[in-house]
Design a protein around this motif. Structure first.
Motif, mmCIF file in Angstrom:
data_model
loop_
_atom_site.group_PDB
_atom_site.id
_atom_site.type_symbol
_atom_site.label_atom_id
_atom_site.label_comp_id
_atom_site.label_asym_id
_atom_site.label_seq_id
_atom_site.Cartn_x
_atom_site.Cartn_y
_atom_site.Cartn_z
ATOM 1 N N GLN A 104 0.741 -1.279 0.064
ATOM 2 C CA GLN A 104 -0.033 -0.149 0.145
ATOM 3 C C GLN A 104 1.131 1.305 -0.017
ATOM 4 O OE1 GLN A 104 -2.946 -0.969 -0.561
ATOM 5 N NE2 GLN A 104 -2.280 -2.988 -0.314
ATOM 6 N N LEU A 108 1.145 3.999 -2.939
ATOM 7 C CA LEU A 108 1.068 5.521 -2.560
ATOM 8 C C LEU A 108 2.309 6.288 -3.213
ATOM 9 C CD1 LEU A 108 -0.873 7.374 -1.088
ATOM 10 C CD2 LEU A 108 0.588 7.238 1.025
ATOM 11 N N LEU A 122 -4.176 5.987 -1.837
ATOM 12 C CA LEU A 122 -4.637 6.484 -0.710
ATOM 13 C C LEU A 122 -5.937 5.571 -0.431
ATOM 14 C CD1 LEU A 122 -4.985 8.896 1.498
ATOM 15 C CD2 LEU A 122 -6.216 9.754 -0.222
#
Length: 140
Positions: A104, A108, A122
């Motif tokens: 993740q 980002l 996000l």
């Protein structure tokens, strides 16, 4: 007439309703799930698979709408999608949860390649935080 094995309150083996707590039966599963570990693993894996599909489907619209994704940027997106599939298959391993968190963060940072990848990072970062919250709530 109530016998010693009919589940009445006050049974010596503690199986009666008098031993039930608000979170579930004493020593039982507070979540009500038959296999909570497997359910949480499935939630994590399902989230990563959905993320894979979204990443792969996002390549063409970004290119068409003026994203000017270079070959290396497309390779990064495909690499992130492959990593998500691999992690989804490895959710039995404790390190896979940390790998999902790292994925993740990498997504980002892919926002530096194109802003829409940052938005996806996000959104999926927030979803992953929720998955971790569910995992912590169910498994303790």
């Amino acid at each position: 007439m109530s016998g010693p094995t009919d589940g009445a309150p006050g049974r010596p083996d503690g199986a009666g309703p008098a031993d039930a707590t608000p979170s579930g039966p004493a020593g039982g599963r507070p979540s009500g799930l038959r296999d909570p570990v497997r359910a949480v693993r499935g939630l994590g894996a399902g989230t990563l698979v959905i993320e894979t599909v979204v990443l792969l489907l996002a390549i063409q619209p970004i290119r068409v709408l003026g994203g000017n994704l270079s070959g290396s940027a497309i390779a990064v997106v495909v690499g992130l999608a492959v990593a998500a599939v691999v992690l989804a298959g490895m959710m039995r391993r404790p390190w896979a949860w940390h790998g999902g968190t790292a994925l993740q963060v990498l997504l980002l940072f892919a926002g530096f390649l194109h802003w829409s990848l940052g938005v996806l990072g996000l959104v999926f970062g927030l979803v992953w935080l929720y998955v971790l919250h569910v995992r912590r709530t169910i498994l303790g």
